[in-house]
Design a protein around this motif. Sequence first.
Motif, PDB file in Angstrom:
ATOM      1  N   ARG A   1     -11.485 -11.176  -1.233  1.00 42.60           N
ATOM      2  CA  ARG A   1     -10.280 -11.642  -1.918  1.00 42.60           C
ATOM      3  C   ARG A   1     -10.529 -12.691  -2.992  1.00 42.60           C
ATOM      4  NH1 ARG A   1      -7.071 -15.478   2.316  1.00 42.60           N
ATOM      5  NH2 ARG A   1      -8.303 -15.183   4.188  1.00 42.60           N
TER       6      ARG A   1
ATOM      7  N   TYR B   1      -1.308  -7.127   0.635  1.00 44.19           N
ATOM      8  CA  TYR B   1      -1.719  -7.222   2.031  1.00 44.19           C
ATOM      9  C   TYR B   1      -3.153  -7.697   2.245  1.00 44.19           C
ATOM     10  CZ  TYR B   1       2.519  -4.768   3.438  1.00 44.19           C
ATOM     11  OH  TYR B   1       3.816  -4.413   3.651  1.00 44.19           O
TER      12      TYR B   1
ATOM     13  N   GLU C   1       0.834  -1.195   0.000  1.00 46.27           N
ATOM     14  CA  GLU C   1       0.000   0.000   0.000  1.00 46.27           C
ATOM     15  C   GLU C   1       0.872   1.251   0.000  1.00 46.27           C
ATOM     16  OE1 GLU C   1      -3.520   2.131   2.679  1.00 46.27           O
ATOM     17  OE2 GLU C   1      -3.012   0.020   2.994  1.00 46.27           O
TER      18      GLU C   1
ATOM     19  N   TRP D   1      -4.818  -5.363  -7.051  1.00 46.62           N
ATOM     20  CA  TRP D   1      -4.530  -5.883  -5.709  1.00 46.62           C
ATOM     21  C   TRP D   1      -3.208  -5.361  -5.176  1.00 46.62           C
ATOM     22  CZ3 TRP D   1      -8.298  -7.547  -3.064  1.00 46.62           C
ATOM     23  CH2 TRP D   1      -9.263  -8.414  -3.556  1.00 46.62           C
ATOM     24  N   THR D   2      -3.133  -5.257  -3.846  1.00 44.13           N
ATOM     25  CA  THR D   2      -1.863  -5.093  -3.150  1.00 44.13           C
ATOM     26  C   THR D   2      -1.480  -6.451  -2.574  1.00 44.13           C
ATOM     27  OG1 THR D   2      -2.646  -4.651  -0.897  1.00 44.13           O
ATOM     28  CG2 THR D   2      -2.649  -2.799  -2.455  1.00 44.13           C
TER      29      THR D   2
ATOM     30  N   LYS E   1      -6.416  -5.784   0.582  1.00 45.76           N
ATOM     31  CA  LYS E   1      -6.296  -4.373   0.220  1.00 45.76           C
ATOM     32  C   LYS E   1      -6.077  -4.212  -1.284  1.00 45.76           C
ATOM     33  CE  LYS E   1      -4.485  -3.010   4.745  1.00 45.76           C
ATOM     34  NZ  LYS E   1      -5.690  -2.228   5.105  1.00 45.76           N
ATOM     35  N   CYS E   2      -6.793  -3.249  -1.858  1.00 41.64           N
ATOM     36  CA  CYS E   2      -6.672  -2.985  -3.288  1.00 41.64           C
ATOM     37  C   CYS E   2      -6.794  -1.481  -3.528  1.00 41.64           C
ATOM     38  CB  CYS E   2      -7.748  -3.742  -4.065  1.00 41.64           C
ATOM     39  SG  CYS E   2      -9.413  -3.512  -3.438  1.00 41.64           S
TER      40      CYS E   2
ATOM     41  N   PHE F   1      -7.996   3.774  -1.975  1.00 36.56           N
ATOM     42  CA  PHE F   1      -7.715   2.446  -1.441  1.00 36.56           C
ATOM     43  C   PHE F   1      -8.955   1.940  -0.720  1.00 36.56           C
ATOM     44  CE2 PHE F   1      -3.555   4.315  -1.837  1.00 36.56           C
ATOM     45  CZ  PHE F   1      -2.777   3.252  -2.277  1.00 36.56           C
ATOM     46  N   TRP F   2      -9.161   0.679  -0.791  1.00 35.00           N
ATOM     47  CA  TRP F   2     -10.223   0.079   0.009  1.00 35.00           C
ATOM     48  C   TRP F   2      -9.956  -1.417   0.104  1.00 35.00           C
ATOM     49  CZ3 TRP F   2     -10.655   0.017  -5.119  1.00 35.00           C
ATOM     50  CH2 TRP F   2     -11.413  -0.963  -5.751  1.00 35.00           C
ATOM     51  N   ASN F   3     -10.818  -2.128   0.816  1.00 30.29           N
ATOM     52  CA  ASN F   3     -10.685  -3.571   0.961  1.00 30.29           C
ATOM     53  C   ASN F   3     -11.830  -4.232   0.212  1.00 30.29           C
ATOM     54  OD1 ASN F   3      -8.508  -3.235   2.837  1.00 30.29           O
ATOM     55  ND2 ASN F   3     -10.030  -2.708   4.380  1.00 30.29           N
TER      56      ASN F   3
ATOM     57  N   ASP G   1      -6.650  -7.834   4.477  1.00 33.45           N
ATOM     58  CA  ASP G   1      -7.442  -6.951   5.337  1.00 33.45           C
ATOM     59  C   ASP G   1      -7.481  -7.592   6.718  1.00 33.45           C
ATOM     60  OD1 ASP G   1      -9.315  -5.478   6.710  1.00 33.45           O
ATOM     61  OD2 ASP G   1     -10.914  -5.720   5.247  1.00 33.45           O
TER      62      ASP G   1
END
Length: 273
Positions: free
Chosen positions: A260, A232, A186, A229-230, A242-243, A255-257, A234
């Motif tokens: 997956r 990491y 992130e 996607w990142t 996290k994306c 950024f938000w979650n 959530d």
Amino acid sequence: MAVCGFTIRLQPFADCCRCIPEPVRSHPGLRPHNGQCHIPEPAFSSDHETIEKWNGKNDFRIYMGQVGQILYRAYVEIDGVAHYGETKRYYNGLKGVDLGLSINWAPMNVGAENVFRVGSKFAWGETEPNTTGSWENYRWYDSSINMFTKYCTDASYGTVDNKTQLDRSDDAAYINWGRKWRMPTEAELRELITQCEWKVEKVNGIDMLRVTGPNGNYIFFSAVYGRHWTIYLDTTYNNGAKCFNFDSQIQVIRFWNDYRNIPYFIRAVQMRD
């Protein structure tokens, strides 16, 4: 009777990857086919992985276009049964772009044929392209008990392993591109957003986002498909990761979650030497 040899499998990262028989010392049956190298029968593992029986004299060379990888492994065949060694990889690598930031960025998404293509979508933590986005087929979810089997910090979601960052074996960038590639953090994405100039422009008739770094170098993103996607998890809601997203008018980069299991794109980063 024992026969020694190896298997070989070409995984192209672009349509331009090709195999060209070396005219003097190549195996006479090695030919390009739909971007794959195929060696004559007998085949063991899959349509893309075949046996080359080596007698100590035959040799061949593979010439690849831009970006791809060759997977190969030794084997010994005893009484018709093949026993395999460890799979090795050779990469014809893609170079990261130095934007003047802490990390180099890929010029295209994982699975893209070139900078004007959007590439493949992946569920978070999966290394093969995914188009279904179903929980039943998600790699790290047991739908029979509705629990996660990996990347979990809360027992109410599944088996706790306290992993919050993808292992290399589950990082689609590393598995598909190898070497020093991985999915971004992130912090690295925030650096890309805050320290670079983002501008919408039409390139070859396609709406693109030109992202120019402090040093003047730039990369492109699709101006239409912006969800990535990142690396990491959530940690608040373990069913997500996290994306980040941006729209075509650069009105918001956020950024938000998200769940997956949903397939998103991946823009990889490359560690510097």
